[in-house]
Design an enzyme around this catalytic site. Structure first.
Site, PDB file in Angstrom:
ATOM      1  CE  LYS A  21      39.837  41.405  38.638  1.00  0.00           C
ATOM      2  NZ  LYS A  21      39.082  41.817  39.817  1.00  0.00           N
ATOM      3  CD  GLU A  47      33.527  35.151  43.677  1.00  0.00           C
ATOM      4  OE1 GLU A  47      34.181  35.361  44.700  1.00  0.00           O
ATOM      5  OE2 GLU A  47      33.296  36.012  42.827  1.00  0.00           O
ATOM      6  CG  HIS A  55      39.939  36.555  37.764  1.00  0.00           C
ATOM      7  ND1 HIS A  55      41.219  37.071  37.835  1.00  0.00           N
ATOM      8  CD2 HIS A  55      39.267  37.108  38.799  1.00  0.00           C
ATOM      9  CE1 HIS A  55      41.297  37.888  38.879  1.00  0.00           C
ATOM     10  NE2 HIS A  55      40.136  37.936  39.476  1.00  0.00           N
ATOM     11  CE  LYS A  59      42.268  31.360  41.786  1.00  0.00           C
ATOM     12  NZ  LYS A  59      42.059  31.446  43.222  1.00  0.00           N
ATOM     13  CG  ASP A  72      35.077  41.710  40.260  1.00  0.00           C
ATOM     14  OD1 ASP A  72      36.122  42.327  40.547  1.00  0.00           O
ATOM     15  OD2 ASP A  72      34.583  40.836  41.004  1.00  0.00           O
ATOM     16  CG  ASP A  88      44.169  37.487  36.354  1.00  0.00           C
ATOM     17  OD1 ASP A  88      43.864  36.817  37.355  1.00  0.00           O
ATOM     18  OD2 ASP A  88      43.386  37.682  35.417  1.00  0.00           O
ATOM     19  CG  HIS A  89      44.014  36.426  42.358  1.00  0.00           C
ATOM     20  ND1 HIS A  89      43.022  37.271  41.967  1.00  0.00           N
ATOM     21  CD2 HIS A  89      43.390  35.371  42.931  1.00  0.00           C
ATOM     22  CE1 HIS A  89      41.841  36.754  42.290  1.00  0.00           C
ATOM     23  NE2 HIS A  89      42.039  35.594  42.880  1.00  0.00           N
ATOM     24  NE  ARG A 133      45.999  57.764  51.199  1.00  0.00           N
ATOM     25  CZ  ARG A 133      44.861  57.653  50.532  1.00  0.00           C
ATOM     26  NH1 ARG A 133      44.213  58.720  50.147  1.00  0.00           N
ATOM     27  NH2 ARG A 133      44.373  56.469  50.223  1.00  0.00           N
ATOM     28  CE  LYS A 141      31.696  39.200  43.880  1.00  0.00           C
ATOM     29  NZ  LYS A 141      33.001  38.694  44.308  1.00  0.00           N
TER      30      LYS A 141
HETATM   31  C1  BG6 Z   1      38.799  39.183  42.474  1.00  0.00           C
HETATM   32  C2  BG6 Z   1      37.448  39.832  42.336  1.00  0.00           C
HETATM   33  O1  BG6 Z   1      39.657  39.624  41.469  1.00  0.00           O
HETATM   34  O2  BG6 Z   1      38.642  37.772  42.387  1.00  0.00           O
HETATM   35  C3  BG6 Z   1      36.509  39.329  43.420  1.00  0.00           C
HETATM   36  O3  BG6 Z   1      37.584  41.242  42.424  1.00  0.00           O
HETATM   37  C4  BG6 Z   1      36.427  37.823  43.383  1.00  0.00           C
HETATM   38  O4  BG6 Z   1      35.218  39.899  43.292  1.00  0.00           O
HETATM   39  C5  BG6 Z   1      37.827  37.208  43.394  1.00  0.00           C
HETATM   40  O5  BG6 Z   1      35.712  37.395  44.510  1.00  0.00           O
HETATM   41  C6  BG6 Z   1      37.755  35.713  43.160  1.00  0.00           C
HETATM   42  O6  BG6 Z   1      39.005  35.164  43.401  1.00  0.00           O
HETATM   43  P1  BG6 Z   1      39.145  33.667  43.932  1.00  0.00           P
HETATM   44  O7  BG6 Z   1      40.620  33.431  43.961  1.00  0.00           O
HETATM   45  O8  BG6 Z   1      38.490  33.628  45.285  1.00  0.00           O
HETATM   46  O9  BG6 Z   1      38.424  32.812  42.942  1.00  0.00           O
END
Ligand code: BG6
Length: 535
Positions: A168, A236, A260, A202, A255, A197-198, A61, A360
């Site tokens: 996501k 985390e 994941h 990895k 989340d 999905d990241h 935007r 968290k």
């Molecule tokens: C994200 C979540 O998809 O993955 C976050 O929204 C989380 O809340 C993160 O912290 C964790 O990813 P990674 O790669 O740091 O384990």
């Protein structure tokens, strides 16, 4: 041992750069683009894996010109590169950036985008191939896809391809995921949709399949006959940072779990696919998701635990309570921790609990998969000083200490029979060195070569939400009464420990830090010596 070939293994067997294309990034000024996408594309360029004819068109935007956007990337995005930036390569990269501003719901934006893309094709030789990356907030996914369709920007004509990457979270629950699939499916063919999905970017996650299926020794024991339980921890240390607004609506379950953590479960539990083709891998993953027994409402009360962090300390530093984080209501009932016991009801896993937990502000950042094996019969040791035999454990350390370790028992030297636990450790860095990356390189590369293996198919996301939905329902109907129920810096609420304890099991506590090799071996031999001197 000599390090093996460190060349990047790609699903293009020859590791070729993808087809010429334009990547159109919606959300061009956002955090994801800045921290991950732009640096990942630069890394691909640096590694020779970007097509020679390539351009990025940023869309958002903010009212910038292409020149201004290039300056912003130059000044603000460069710092996120994970490799040292070579001035000439960077300049070339920046010259391939274009920008267009507008409202994502405005058809006029897409008309202007169509014109700009035609110019970019001419200038950069990108042949009409497009990778649309939706790095926006989720509410815009269906809006953008609809507009792309209406503007005929996703029609594959003249042999060119059009692909759309969707970030996501994919839906908020089962109904919204089904509806999102339906909406985007009305515009795009399934093979044009790349649900990302990241975690699948990895290396350690991708390695789960290599580890299981490229070695002959693990698969025969990878089942209910030998495995007692599987534990998945995604811990985390960080809190919600500046994402309180998003997170308070999502919570830990949405989340982390259907995305994941379920990736980790499916790759660890699936049957060997007949090939690495996307369809073969996805079919096996989906079978696992469908075999996970959704919890009944009664089971949710006994098999799923939620928690929210109160104030505490992480690494000796004070940490505030979730309810006092920015953009979080002071009476929030959102969970920041979840632990669940699941069963996969198939021939391989029936009766083997899969325990998962994530949260968290836990004691340590650690993602690991623990395969705990059944104990051997004790009879042989009954008349010795050995009190009990611990289970052998295979631990896949996903992050941050990437590696694999196998623990087993050995005889402590000395005349009296005593056992000591020893570890066989493999660390990625020792063998392959460490290649700093954002984790998005492989995923972006796969989009460009058209390999959807590491992405989610529609039925996979729906199967994942099907498992999670009963928990969402019960938790919504019964708001928690004891939040906050764990201190920042702990391993979650007491109920999470009880979840395993009542089944005669306990969580493996991820190691605080891997000691450097020399110290570790010194500590191990000191321990052995102490044990031996007592015998
Ligand atoms: C994200 C979540 O998809 O993955 C976050 O929204 C989380 O809340 C993160 O912290 C964790 O990813 P990674 O790669 O740091 O384990």
């Amino acid at each position: 041992m000599e390090p093996v070939d460190t060349a990047r293994a790609s699903r293009d067997p020859l590791g070729r750069a993808g087809d010429p294309c334009v990547m159109v990034t919606f959300g061009a000024g956002g955090d994801l683009t800045k921290r991950k996408l732009v640096p990942a594309i630069y890394n691909l360029l640096h590694g020779g894996l970007l097509p020679k004819n390539f351009a990025i068109v940023g869309v958002s935007r903010e009212d910038y010109s292409t020149e201004q956007y290039r300056q912003i990337v130059n000044q603000e995005f460069k710092d996120f590169s994970t490799v040292p930036v070579e001035p000439a390569t960077w300049q070339k990269f920046v010259q391939g950036l274009f920008y267009i501003s507008g409202d994502f719901g405005d058809p006029g934006l897409y008309r202007r985008l169509t014109e700009l893309l035609a110019q970019v094709d001419q200038q950069q030789g990108t042949l009409g191939n497009r990778l649309f990356y939706l790095a926006t907030s989720p509410g815009f996914f269906p809006v953008i896809v609809k507009q792309l369709g209406a503007a005929a920007l996703v029609n594959s004509d003249g042999g060119s391809w059009k692909r759309v990457v969707i970030e996501k979270p994919f839906g908020q629950d089962l109904a919204s995921a089904v509806s999102l699939n339906h909406e985007i499916g009305g515009v795009l063919r399934e093979n044009q949709i790349y649900r990302i999905d990241h975690y699948l970017g990895k290396e350690t996650v991708q390695n789960i399949l290599a580890f299981r299926f490229a070695n002959g020794i693990f698969e025969p024991v990878w089942n209910r006959r030998y495995v007692d339980q599987v534990q998945i921890t995604v811990g985390e240390e960080l809190g919600v940072e500046l994402r309180g607004g998003y997170y308070d609506h999502a919570g830990a379950l949405r989340d982390m779990v259907p995305n994941h953590i379920f990736q980790l479960i499916t790759l660890s539990a699936m049957e060997p696919p007949i090939s690495f083709d996307a369809a073969a891998v996805h079919d096996e993953q989906t079978k696992i998701l469908r075999a996970i027994q959704p919890l009944t409402p009664e089971q949710v009360l006994t098999h799923a635990v939620r928690g929210q962090y109160g104030a505490g300390a992480i690494d000796g530093n004070p940490a505030i309570a979730y309810r006092t984080e920015k953009d979080v209501p002071h009476d929030s009932t959102t969970e920041t921790f979840v632990a669940i016991a699941l069963n996969i009801d198939n021939w391989r896993w029936a009766g083997v609990p899969f325990y998962l937990r994530t949260g968290k502000r836990l004691a340590k950042r650690a993602t690991e998969i623990v395969i705990r094996f059944r104990k051997p019969p004790f009879v042989l040791f009954r008349k010795t000083s050995v009190g009990k035999i611990p289970s052998n454990e295979l631990v896949l350390h996903i992050q941050p200490n990437e590696g694999i370790s196998l623990s087993f028992e050995a005889k402590v030297p000395g005349p009296i029979v005593r056992l000591g636990a020893v570890d066989m450790d493999f660390e990625y860095a020792d063998y392959f060195g460490s290649t700093p990356s954002t984790g998005y390189e492989t995923l972006l590369y796969d989009c460009m070569v058209g390999d959807p293996t590491l992405f989610q198919r529609a039925d996979m996301v729906e199967a994942a939400w099907t498992v999670v939905q009963p928990i969402l329902d019960v938790w919504k109907a019964l708001p928690p009464r004891d939040f906050p129920n764990y201190a920042a810096g702990s391993w979650g609420p007491e109920e999470a420990f009880e979840l395993l304890r009542k089944e005669g099991r306990e969580w493996r506590e991820p190691l605080r830090k891997l000691a450097p090799k020399t110290e570790a071996s010194a500590a191990a031999s000191a321990e052995m010596k102490a044990a031996t001197s007592q015998t």
